[in-house]
Scaffold this active site. Structure first.
Site, short mmCIF file in Angstrom:
data_model
loop_
_atom_site.label_atom_id
_atom_site.label_comp_id
_atom_site.label_asym_id
_atom_site.label_seq_id
_atom_site.Cartn_x
_atom_site.Cartn_y
_atom_site.Cartn_z
N ARG A 92 3.98 -15.37 -6.43
CA ARG A 92 5.25 -15.55 -5.74
C ARG A 92 5.06 -16.57 -4.63
O ARG A 92 4.02 -16.61 -3.97
CB ARG A 92 5.76 -14.22 -5.17
CG ARG A 92 6.47 -13.32 -6.18
CD ARG A 92 7.77 -13.95 -6.65
NE ARG A 92 8.56 -13.11 -7.54
CZ ARG A 92 8.52 -13.16 -8.85
NH1 ARG A 92 7.68 -13.98 -9.45
NH2 ARG A 92 9.29 -12.39 -9.58
N GLU A 104 13.24 -21.75 -4.00
CA GLU A 104 13.38 -22.29 -5.36
C GLU A 104 14.85 -22.54 -5.69
O GLU A 104 15.69 -21.70 -5.38
CB GLU A 104 12.76 -21.34 -6.38
CG GLU A 104 11.25 -21.18 -6.19
CD GLU A 104 10.62 -20.23 -7.22
OE1 GLU A 104 11.34 -19.71 -8.09
OE2 GLU A 104 9.39 -20.03 -7.14
N HIS A 109 8.57 -22.59 -11.98
CA HIS A 109 8.57 -21.13 -12.20
C HIS A 109 8.72 -20.82 -13.69
O HIS A 109 9.51 -19.95 -14.09
CB HIS A 109 9.68 -20.46 -11.40
CG HIS A 109 9.39 -19.02 -11.08
ND1 HIS A 109 9.80 -18.41 -9.92
CD2 HIS A 109 8.72 -18.06 -11.78
CE1 HIS A 109 9.41 -17.14 -9.92
NE2 HIS A 109 8.75 -16.90 -11.04
#
Length: 320
Positions: free
Chosen positions: A231, A260, A279
């Site tokens: 993360r 993000e 991601h």
């Protein structure tokens, strides 16, 4: 008497849908990723698989029949964990679904950084024939894996194919196959100077927020590479940028970020010793199949029999 209801808020293959129906023949099953498929059923759904943020207001009320949520992601830091605990709603994650694809991404990044693949791709675009000072190799180096869940264990297994020394870091010293040395989180700084590669696979919790900051990057070798597929909040991004720009570490492979999508003005975009993926490390052709067959259906069978889901049941006190 109305049937008990399950919402599958994902577009899954008919074969997987049929398996869920077979596991719960007496239940009404609502399936579909688009809001129009499930929004009229939120008020009486007992189980929701594929939770969406817009479900919070209608479902997290005291009179909601919702008793169990199956997350479609491994990370559950975006969930209102305290509220779910107050309402006695169970939460299970998709932990373990990503072990193969993410471990593959980890080694793709490690090998690419070690063998200067990004430099050669840039050179190819300009038809430049340059050695780029290539000299490093991955065999028999030391890897520190921070977080020994399913991803960490698979990464350790692959590392042994390269003859690497594996140091694992987690809350306990409990040994693991393919791990040469296990350290607890409080010992993180003591193992960093020994690592040629540091891989962060931990979830984001109160304890792991900015686990990696200026002190940790200063403790790493100037020849070491940092990989984060856990993360973004686990890393102080400003400290990471400074460490990369100052040459405190040799490079980084990053799939997750504090914000993000990664902002356009982030210096990370322009650093030649950084690999960025959006991601996507856990993306795989088998994602839905693993969530349904390995996690949801076994848990559903236990739930229907009056028990608790046991696969990836989130501990609200621990935050994962």
């Amino acid at each position: 008497m109305s049937k008990r209801k399950i919402i599958l808020a994902q577009d899954i293959e008919q074969q997987l849908y049929d398996q869920v129906r077979q596991a719960a023949p007496d239940w009404e099953i609502i399936a579909g990723k688009h809001k129009d498929s499930w929004q009229d059923h939120l008020h009486d759904a007992e189980i929701i698989a594929g939770w969406k943020q817009e479900m919070e207001e209608p479902c997290l009320q005291g009179d909601s029949p919702l008793r169990w949520i199956q997350s479609w992601s491994a990370g559950i830091d975006s969930y209102l964990l305290e509220r779910l605990s107050e309402l006695d709603i169970l939460l299970t994650s998709a932990n373990g679904v990503h072990a193969y694809p993410i471990s593959e991404t980890i080694f793709a990044m490690m090998l690419s950084l070690t063998r200067k693949i990004p430099s050669y791709i840039r050179n190819q675009q300009t038809k430049t024939w340059s050695h780029e000072g290539l000299k490093l190799e991955i065999h028999e180096k030391t890897i520190g894996i921070i977080g020994m869940g399913a991803i960490g264990k698979e990464t350790a297994k692959i590392a042994k194919a390269f003859g690497m020394k594996v140091i694992g870091v987690r809350h306990s010293h409990k040994p693991e196959p393919f791990v040469d040395k296990m350290a607890v989180t409080e010992q993180l700084n003591t193992i960093l100077p020994d690592c040629d590669y540091v891989v962060a696979t931990v979830p984001l919790t109160r304890e792991t927020q900015h686990l990696f900051g200026r002190e940790q990057f200063a403790d790493m070798k100037v020849t070491s590479f940092f990989i984060n597929i856990g993360r973004g909040g686990v890393v102080d991004e400003h400290a990471l940028v400074d460490a990369l720009q100052a040459g405190q570490i040799a490079g980084a492979g990053l799939d997750v970020f504090e914000s993000e999508p990664l902002e356009n003005n982030s210096p990370l975009w322009n650093l030649k010793n950084v690999i960025i993926t959006p991601h996507t490390a856990g993306s795989t052709e088998y994602y839905d199949k693993r969530v349904i067959e390995d996690i949801f259906i076994p848990n559903l069978a236990a739930y229907i029999k009056g028990g608790k889901p046991s696969v990836n049941l989130v501990d609200y006190d621990k935050g994962y």
